[in-house]
Design an enzyme around this catalytic site. Structure first.
Site, PDB file in Angstrom:
ATOM      1  N   ASP A 218       0.848  -1.182   0.000  1.00  0.00           N
ATOM      2  CA  ASP A 218       0.000   0.000   0.000  1.00  0.00           C
ATOM      3  C   ASP A 218       0.886   1.235   0.000  1.00  0.00           C
ATOM      4  O   ASP A 218       1.655   1.460   0.944  1.00  0.00           O
ATOM      5  CB  ASP A 218      -0.911   0.015   1.236  1.00  0.00           C
ATOM      6  CG  ASP A 218      -1.807   1.238   1.270  1.00  0.00           C
ATOM      7  OD1 ASP A 218      -2.669   1.357   0.386  1.00  0.00           O
ATOM      8  OD2 ASP A 218      -1.632   2.075   2.179  1.00  0.00           O
TER       9      ASP A 218
ATOM     10  N   GLU B  50      -1.644  -1.191  -6.046  1.00  0.00           N
ATOM     11  CA  GLU B  50      -2.856  -0.552  -6.541  1.00  0.00           C
ATOM     12  C   GLU B  50      -2.526   0.297  -7.758  1.00  0.00           C
ATOM     13  O   GLU B  50      -1.430   0.867  -7.843  1.00  0.00           O
ATOM     14  CB  GLU B  50      -3.463   0.321  -5.443  1.00  0.00           C
ATOM     15  CG  GLU B  50      -4.819   0.901  -5.790  1.00  0.00           C
ATOM     16  CD  GLU B  50      -5.390   1.727  -4.656  1.00  0.00           C
ATOM     17  OE1 GLU B  50      -6.533   2.215  -4.799  1.00  0.00           O
ATOM     18  OE2 GLU B  50      -4.706   1.900  -3.634  1.00  0.00           O
TER      19      GLU B  50
ATOM     20  N   CYS C 104     -13.032  -4.353   5.454  1.00  0.00           N
ATOM     21  CA  CYS C 104     -12.453  -5.107   6.570  1.00  0.00           C
ATOM     22  C   CYS C 104     -11.752  -6.341   6.027  1.00  0.00           C
ATOM     23  O   CYS C 104     -12.358  -7.148   5.311  1.00  0.00           O
ATOM     24  CB  CYS C 104     -13.533  -5.486   7.573  1.00  0.00           C
ATOM     25  SG  CYS C 104     -12.930  -6.524   8.944  1.00  0.00           S
TER      26      CYS C 104
ATOM     27  N   CYS D 222     -13.587  -9.739   7.824  1.00  0.00           N
ATOM     28  CA  CYS D 222     -14.910 -10.234   7.427  1.00  0.00           C
ATOM     29  C   CYS D 222     -15.338  -9.718   6.054  1.00  0.00           C
ATOM     30  O   CYS D 222     -16.436 -10.056   5.589  1.00  0.00           O
ATOM     31  CB  CYS D 222     -15.954  -9.832   8.470  1.00  0.00           C
ATOM     32  SG  CYS D 222     -16.222  -8.045   8.588  1.00  0.00           S
TER      33      CYS D 222
ATOM     34  N   CYS E 229     -13.984  -2.240  12.706  1.00  0.00           N
ATOM     35  CA  CYS E 229     -15.065  -2.732  11.860  1.00  0.00           C
ATOM     36  C   CYS E 229     -16.359  -2.812  12.669  1.00  0.00           C
ATOM     37  O   CYS E 229     -16.386  -3.367  13.770  1.00  0.00           O
ATOM     38  CB  CYS E 229     -14.707  -4.104  11.278  1.00  0.00           C
ATOM     39  SG  CYS E 229     -16.020  -4.838  10.261  1.00  0.00           S
TER      40      CYS E 229
ATOM     41  N   CYS F 233     -17.632  -6.979  12.629  1.00  0.00           N
ATOM     42  CA  CYS F 233     -16.957  -8.023  13.430  1.00  0.00           C
ATOM     43  C   CYS F 233     -16.159  -7.461  14.590  1.00  0.00           C
ATOM     44  O   CYS F 233     -15.644  -8.224  15.409  1.00  0.00           O
ATOM     45  CB  CYS F 233     -16.048  -8.868  12.547  1.00  0.00           C
ATOM     46  SG  CYS F 233     -14.669  -7.944  11.829  1.00  0.00           S
TER      47      CYS F 233
ATOM     48  N   ASP G 101      -3.364   1.520   6.841  1.00  0.00           N
ATOM     49  CA  ASP G 101      -2.491   1.110   5.756  1.00  0.00           C
ATOM     50  C   ASP G 101      -2.273  -0.398   5.728  1.00  0.00           C
ATOM     51  O   ASP G 101      -2.241  -1.016   4.655  1.00  0.00           O
ATOM     52  CB  ASP G 101      -1.150   1.836   5.863  1.00  0.00           C
ATOM     53  CG  ASP G 101      -1.309   3.346   5.746  1.00  0.00           C
ATOM     54  OD1 ASP G 101      -2.272   3.781   5.087  1.00  0.00           O
ATOM     55  OD2 ASP G 101      -0.488   4.084   6.318  1.00  0.00           O
TER      56      ASP G 101
END
Length: 460
Positions: free
Chosen positions: A241, A325, A387, A390, A406, A409, A416
């Site tokens: 990232d 990315e 997340c 989950c 989250c 969950c 990051d």
């Protein structure tokens, strides 16, 4: 729109109005089919860059060569533009080469004879490549080269230099360029593949006044051994990232800090820029300050490239699949306007200082060289607000939010690190999609881009 002029009329216009001579050389020679170049499997073109220290005579001759290449490039561009705009006649590399012969015969431009003809022809070949990229739609219309803004460079093909390998030090050589009588004083920081003649040499001079010799060779690059996860046959993957708070965050939580080199030397650069503003334009003192600024920027660039080179080497050696990315760097660097222009300008400086484009460029060619796979995830993939535990998709997060929990969950995430894990999982999904769709015996492509996935996966 007027149609293009061809045939005898085009030949007349080239000869009488544009000063392009007819093709007379080798007309009586019988045409022979071209022989294909047979390369050893796995052969790659690789550039080695070395610094050299020219003598005053060599520096003066190279300065003249840089100016001649720039002049020929601009004249070739103007000739091709005039031929099309005024006469609807298209010119190519061969016609501009014949025009170059005519320029050398004119007394006003007879100084072109002092420069090697192969170097000037390479300048015209670069112009032809620029037009080819323009016609394909991958680049803008070629622009004139400026003495103060364009890069000083000259390319020598095999007929334009003499290469004698040193018998006592394999991988180094005595280099003598055309129109020069003494060899270059090259600092061989590493050895070249011994026993091979370079394809071409490129001499460059940066804004700091340093001379570099780029040697293009063809060599067989041996891929690195495959890397698998511990006690498994699954390839080892890493999610990366890219950011500004931290330059790179990996999926295991390791972070490469942002060096922030421009911020580190900001006061020194500001002082030099103010000093430059006080000097009279065209004065020697102004030139001295410009050289000091150029040398400082050159040092910053050297440190940045060395950092990225070491980091990308480590990533390629330790992992089989690397996932990043798809960052639209050009769009992110849009011009700062409006109320928040100062804040946007500061953000642009940080993005430039991070050198995301250089990082991705190094990962691309190193993965292709060493048998690794680079997976580029789509830019709209919600890696930050999804997340990783989950896979629930949360609300948009402000840039200032570095940690979040989250709501589904209850897992606590570092912003990051969570994005890097999501990128790794999505990248491996794309990797196996391509791997399972490839026919037996076909190797995995070095780059898998989500936006081009339909081109990589054959139709069923």
């Amino acid at each position: 729109m007027t149609d293009r002029v061809t045939g005898e009329e085009a030949q007349r216009i080239k000869r009488e109005l544009l000063g392009v001579g007819d093709r007379t050389k080798h007309q009586a020679r019988k045409a022979a089919p071209l022989k294909g170049l047979v390369r050893e499997p796995g052969t790659q073109q690789r550039v080695y860059r070395f610094r050299f220290y020219p003598t005053p005579d060599q520096a003066a001759q190279l300065t003249q060569t840089f100016g001649a290449c720039r002049w020929v490039y601009n004249e070739g561009l103007a000739l091709r533009a005039k031929a099309w705009e005024e006469h609807k006649v298209s010119l190519g590399f061969a016609e501009t080469c014949r025009a170059l012969t005519g320029w050398k015969r004119v007394p006003e431009t007879a100084w072109l004879k002092e420069t090697s003809s192969t170097v000037l022809q390479q300048a015209l070949r670069h112009l032809d490549s620029a037009f080819t990229r323009f016609f394909k739609g991958s680049a803008k219309y070629p622009q004139r080269k400026s003495k103060h803004r364009s890069k000083d460079s000259a390319t020598y093909v095999r007929t334009g230099f003499r290469w004698v390998e040193e018998p006592t030090r394999p991988g180094t050589a005595t280099v003598l360029l055309a129109k020069q009588t003494t060899p270059l004083d090259v600092r061989w920081s590493r050895a070249l593949p011994p026993g091979q003649l370079p394809v071409r040499l490129t001499v460059t001079r940066d804004r700091a006044g340093r001379f570099f010799l780029s040697v293009l060779v063809e060599e067989v690059i041996v891929p690195l051994p495959e890397v698998f996860r511990q006690d498994s046959q699954e390839p080892k993957a890493v999610g990366l990232d890219l950011g500004l708070a931290t330059l790179v965050t990996m999926d295991d939580g390791e972070k490469l800090p942002h060096p922030r080199l421009l911020a580190k030397y900001e006061k020194q650069l500001s002082s030099l820029q103010r000093d430059l503003h006080r000097k009279k334009k065209g004065s020697k003192n102004r030139g001295k300050v410009r050289d000091r600024i150029a040398r400082l920027y050159a040092s910053i660039g050297d440190v940045r490239r060395d950092l990225l080179d070491q980091f990308t080497n480590r990533l390629v050696r330790e992992n089989q699949v690397l996932v990043v990315e798809d960052l639209p760097v050009v769009n992110l660097l849009r011009r700062a306007t409006g109320k928040g222009r100062r804040r946007k300008a500061a953000l642009n400086r940080s993005i430039i200082d991070a050198a995301w484009g250089e990082l991705l460029r190094q990962l691309r060619y190193k993965c292709a060289w060493y048998g690794r796979t680079l997976v580029i995830v789509d830019r709209f993939f919600p890696s930050t607000r999804r997340c990783s535990a989950c896979h629930a998709k949360g609300p948009k997060l402000d840039v200032s939010v570095r940690e979040w929990t989250c709501a589904e969950c209850g897992a606590a995430h570092d912003r990051d690190t969570n994005a890097a894990v999501n990128l790794r999982d999505e990248g491996m999904r794309l990797y196996w999609t391509v791997a399972l769709a490839l026919p037996p015996g076909r190797v995995q492509p070095p780059v898998i881009k989500a936006s081009e996935l339909l081109d990589l996966v054959p139709a069923a």
